[in-house]
Design a protein around this motif. Structure first.
Motif, short mmCIF file in Angstrom:
data_model
loop_
_atom_site.label_atom_id
_atom_site.label_comp_id
_atom_site.label_asym_id
_atom_site.label_seq_id
_atom_site.Cartn_x
_atom_site.Cartn_y
_atom_site.Cartn_z
N GLY A 42 25.73 32.44 40.04
CA GLY A 42 26.98 33.19 39.89
C GLY A 42 26.73 34.64 39.50
O GLY A 42 27.38 35.55 40.02
N ILE A 43 25.77 34.86 38.62
CA ILE A 43 25.42 36.22 38.22
C ILE A 43 24.81 36.97 39.40
O ILE A 43 25.20 38.10 39.70
CB ILE A 43 24.46 36.21 37.01
N LYS A 44 23.86 36.33 40.07
CA LYS A 44 23.16 36.97 41.19
C LYS A 44 24.14 37.39 42.28
O LYS A 44 24.03 38.48 42.84
CB LYS A 44 22.12 36.00 41.76
N PHE A 48 32.02 36.06 39.71
CA PHE A 48 32.42 36.07 38.31
C PHE A 48 33.10 34.77 37.89
O PHE A 48 32.92 34.32 36.77
CB PHE A 48 33.31 37.27 38.02
N LYS A 49 33.86 34.17 38.79
CA LYS A 49 34.53 32.90 38.46
C LYS A 49 33.51 31.80 38.23
O LYS A 49 33.62 31.03 37.28
CB LYS A 49 35.51 32.50 39.56
N GLN A 50 32.51 31.70 39.11
CA GLN A 50 31.47 30.68 38.93
C GLN A 50 30.68 30.94 37.66
O GLN A 50 30.43 30.02 36.88
CB GLN A 50 30.52 30.65 40.13
N ALA A 51 30.28 32.19 37.46
CA ALA A 51 29.50 32.54 36.26
C ALA A 51 30.30 32.21 35.00
O ALA A 51 29.76 31.63 34.05
CB ALA A 51 29.11 34.01 36.29
N THR A 81 31.75 38.53 32.58
CA THR A 81 32.51 38.02 33.73
C THR A 81 33.94 38.53 33.70
O THR A 81 34.50 38.84 34.74
CB THR A 81 32.52 36.48 33.78
N ARG A 82 34.52 38.64 32.52
CA ARG A 82 35.90 39.13 32.41
C ARG A 82 36.00 40.60 32.81
O ARG A 82 36.99 41.03 33.40
CB ARG A 82 36.42 38.95 30.99
N ARG A 83 34.96 41.36 32.45
CA ARG A 83 34.95 42.79 32.77
C ARG A 83 34.46 43.05 34.20
O ARG A 83 34.57 44.17 34.69
CB ARG A 83 34.02 43.56 31.82
N GLU A 84 33.91 42.00 34.82
CA GLU A 84 33.29 42.13 36.14
C GLU A 84 32.29 43.27 36.13
O GLU A 84 32.32 44.19 36.95
CB GLU A 84 34.35 42.28 37.24
N GLY A 85 31.36 43.14 35.19
CA GLY A 85 30.35 44.18 34.98
C GLY A 85 29.27 44.22 36.04
O GLY A 85 29.27 43.44 36.99
N LYS A 86 28.35 45.14 35.86
CA LYS A 86 27.23 45.29 36.77
C LYS A 86 26.15 44.25 36.44
O LYS A 86 25.95 43.92 35.28
CB LYS A 86 26.65 46.70 36.68
N LYS A 87 25.45 43.77 37.48
CA LYS A 87 24.43 42.73 37.30
C LYS A 87 23.35 43.15 36.31
O LYS A 87 22.91 42.33 35.50
CB LYS A 87 23.77 42.41 38.65
N LYS A 88 22.93 44.39 36.40
CA LYS A 88 21.82 44.81 35.54
C LYS A 88 22.18 44.72 34.06
O LYS A 88 21.29 44.59 33.22
CB LYS A 88 21.34 46.22 35.91
N GLU A 89 23.47 44.77 33.73
CA GLU A 89 23.91 44.67 32.33
C GLU A 89 23.61 43.30 31.74
O GLU A 89 23.44 43.17 30.54
CB GLU A 89 25.42 44.88 32.23
#
Length: 116
Positions: A42-44, A48-51, A81-89
């Motif tokens: 989900g992260i990769k 965001f919903k799955q993660a 996931t709520r913020r729909e942030g960047k993966k690297k974060e």
């Protein structure tokens, strides 16, 4: 002596029912590693919903097993996931949780003679 987990909460909520404790640790050893893989996916994929779903599913188990740092970090994943942030974060946070889960699974498996 448990270094990567603490069963105090599990014993407390079960009124020291050893069968219940074994059920909880068996669920942890068998389900959480697969849930972690789904969380990673989900992260990769920035799904965001799955993660969120897997982070939310994993969270109470980390709390129940006294994995305080991993618990705090899974809260960060939920927030990400709520913020729909960047993966690297979140990649390093995920790696930390995965490492802690792996160590706990190995230790529990050894301590309770479980096959993983």
């Amino acid at each position: 002596m448990a270094l990567h987990y603490n069963l105090a909460k599990v014993y407390d909520i079960s009124d020291n029912d050893s069968e219940f404790v074994l059920d909880i640790i068996n669920l942890f050893v068998t389900e959480i590693p697969a849930d972690m893989k789904n969380l990673k996916h989900g992260i990769k994929e920035k799904d965001f919903k799955q993660a969120y779903a897997y982070a939310h599913k994993i969270k109470p188990t980390l709390d129940m097993l006294g994995m305080k740092i991993a618990y705090e970090e899974i809260l960060l994943v939920e927030d990400w996931t709520r913020r729909e942030g960047k993966k690297k974060e979140i990649k390093e946070t995920y790696r930390n949780i995965a490492e802690q889960v792996e160590k706990a699974v190995k230790e529990i498996s050894k301590d309770f003679n479980l096959q993983t």
